[in-house]
Design an enzyme around this catalytic site. Sequence first.
Site, PDB file in Angstrom:
ATOM      1  N   ASP A   1      -4.541  15.901   5.352  1.00 25.32           N
ATOM      2  CA  ASP A   1      -5.164  17.223   5.436  1.00 25.32           C
ATOM      3  C   ASP A   1      -6.314  17.263   6.440  1.00 25.32           C
ATOM      4  OD1 ASP A   1      -3.517  18.280   3.399  1.00 25.32           O
ATOM      5  OD2 ASP A   1      -4.808  17.389   1.879  1.00 25.32           O
TER       6      ASP A   1
ATOM      7  N   ASP B   1      -3.517  22.875   0.166  1.00 20.26           N
ATOM      8  CA  ASP B   1      -2.482  21.859   0.007  1.00 20.26           C
ATOM      9  C   ASP B   1      -2.017  21.918  -1.451  1.00 20.26           C
ATOM     10  OD1 ASP B   1      -0.896  19.566   0.586  1.00 20.26           O
ATOM     11  OD2 ASP B   1      -2.423  18.335  -0.381  1.00 20.26           O
TER      12      ASP B   1
ATOM     13  N   ASP C   1      -7.169  17.365   0.127  1.00 22.88           N
ATOM     14  CA  ASP C   1      -7.804  16.148  -0.379  1.00 22.88           C
ATOM     15  C   ASP C   1      -7.298  14.863   0.237  1.00 22.88           C
ATOM     16  OD1 ASP C   1      -5.265  16.054  -1.519  1.00 22.88           O
ATOM     17  OD2 ASP C   1      -5.994  15.121  -3.358  1.00 22.88           O
TER      18      ASP C   1
END
Length: 804
Positions: A694, A490, A690
């Site tokens: 996600d 990400d 995080d």
Amino acid sequence: MAIDPICGMTVDEANARSAERDGKTFYFCCEHCRQKFLGSQPAPPSLPVSAPTSAAGRKASRQYFCPMCAGVESDTPGNCPKCGMALESARPTAPTHQVIYTCPMHPEVAQDAPGSCPKCGMALEPKTVRPNRDEDDSELRNMTLRFWVAAALTGPVFLASMLPMIGVPVDRWLGNTLHLWLQLLLSTPVVLWSGWPFFERGWRSIVTTNLNMFTLIAIGTGAAYFYSLVAVLFPTLIPNDFRHHGAVHVYFEAAAVIVTLVLLGQVLELRARRRTGAAIRELLSLAPATARVVRDGQERDVSLEEVHHADMLRVRPGEKIPVDGRLTEGKSAVDESMITGEPMPVEKQANDPVIGGTVNQTGSFLMVAERVGQDTVLSRIVNLVADAQRSRAPIQKVADTVAGYFVPAVLVSAVITFLVWAIGQPEQPALAWAFVNSVAVLIIACPCALGLATPMSIMVAIGRGAKEGVLIKNAEVLETLEKVDTVVVDKTGTLTQGRPKLTACLPAGTFSEEDLLRLAASVEQNSEHPLAHAVVAGARDRNLSIAPVTDFNSMTGGGVRGTVEDKDILIGKRSLLADLTVQNLAALDERADALQQQGRTVMYVAVDHQFAGLIAVSDPIKQSTPEAVRSLHDLGLRIIMLTGDNETTARTVAEELGVDEFHAGVSPQEKHERISTLRAEGRSVAMAGDGINDAPALAEADVGIAMGTGTDVAIESAGITLVQGDLRGIVKAIKLSRHTMRNIRQNLFFALIYNALGVPIAAGVLYPISPWLLLNPMIAAAAMSFSSVSVVSNALRLKTMKLT
């Protein structure tokens, strides 16, 4: 049922946490979300706090387990009923401390509790902290005592037996009868006392049909000793085929030396195995013995167990922070390297979180205790590591399968060896040759080396990872990570700092800049996303009043919505607002494009379905990210960035870092689908993220890697947690995995080759080449003992391997 306003999860009102606001009751799935709602956050790094439900987690209720045999656990120390090995402590204990209160004027005055000196009346001070190691090492002490007794008695037996063979006629000096009885008297306590645990375990293995190494030792040494005993007490019962020139040869020295060498191997192995738990003991020892509590305006030292939630604590320079909490007064620099692996001290000021076990360096400060006991980051790390060390890697199934057939095969081999030598040996006494070689076959075989090959490496590796800030949930993750060829990341909070700052606020129509930012911040205050925090922080920096929000809804990966002052406020990507038919979106498109070209993230704001303006934030790339990306490329990995951000911003970040591939504007569902597609293409995928958005992708990946600075939901979905939240932790994790699997394969290779070569040599296959290549049972015992030690020693090399 109700909806958690922070994460959007459905919760049961009867069992959920709750909070009041504006006369309404809101329900939350966890304390993390409730604290978010109330405007305060628990101290990072965030780690799972829920009770474990996995098999490894359930084992945690027992204090001892067998590293070789799955499912064997006990509340008390002892031996494994299957393999006979000493059980390991599930959670190695750190030194406990006894605080001694003494008088500064009269040091001879000492007591266990605070009070006044009976001589001068001064208040006693906690001057001495005495460590008391309460870890159970009774097995090691017992084996050590038995070894030294055996060694002292075996020496004379060995000399009495061997000296006549090199021309020293001890047997003639003493007389044959006294010579034999001397060996009998000295070897009996060695075999029947020092070696008694081996007979106990061997008998238990036969009764329970769990044949193991001690089955072979008990049969081999028992046969040598009791044959010799009969030869001394009833020599007429020994057949002529066992006699050499009419004399009966005894094997007291072989039985005694075998027991002594096996005991030596057990002592060395137990000492080495204790070192595999050193990582947990080091972590546990980080917690200080005492804390300085401020109560009723008075400061006093109390034991760590007496610290409670919400206690006010004073931490002075050079002291360890006792529990997790938050600064309320003062500032300092804190060394967090023992938890996060970050060598540079971290500056702390009022309202900053601190972690128990870290070291205060410069300033004195007051803090409030927020997490104590088993709830602290340190305690949760210890629990995670302990459970992971007890898990079993899939590669262990290979060793288990081989071990299941191993001991019966060795017993059959010993019988065959006896028959072949008894029938085919031309030299006399044939039965004596057959007896000695069959005992050598029993003694040299070592199933323990095979059984220890995997669990010892796993225990050391997971402990090493914890010291580097890489928490691995189980052994299967460690094995899978070695095969990873694609790392998906990400952007926000993973590649970037995750602490974006407000850089522009551009109103549209009749809205002022202040009104636009105030309304947006009022809605974003309930969001967990770092971009939301930037908006709220920007409003507070401008001293704008943030209004309460109702009907909050987080559209994960797309935007947020809520009601502020009876206005419907919508914040998110342009495509989201367009889908919801917001009017006049094109008014500031050119300005939005220009901001995105600069690498900024642009959010569109609508009020009552009318476009109200743009808010732009920038999230700097972490200083460590470029180095981490280069290191991952050096490891041969492909890096893909998936982000919900816009195409322009994503491209800017990807090009700057040299990411192999990126996809922008990706929703959580699309991240999940992309991971599935990569796996369907035959790739082994690790996903690092995080945020709540996600979590689905982390769960779908072969290995999920969560940043310790992220949310509980993301961490619960991941197999690896990076405490520091630094992408370099992925490099460490992958190197650790590769080193560990290489180490396991070395152990398995050595154990298999050792047994594959050792048993035939002991059986005498090399005797036709040269009689000197026939293996004495004593040499076989030495080889068997050190095979297990060598496997454990090789596993311990993982403690010093280079991960950076």
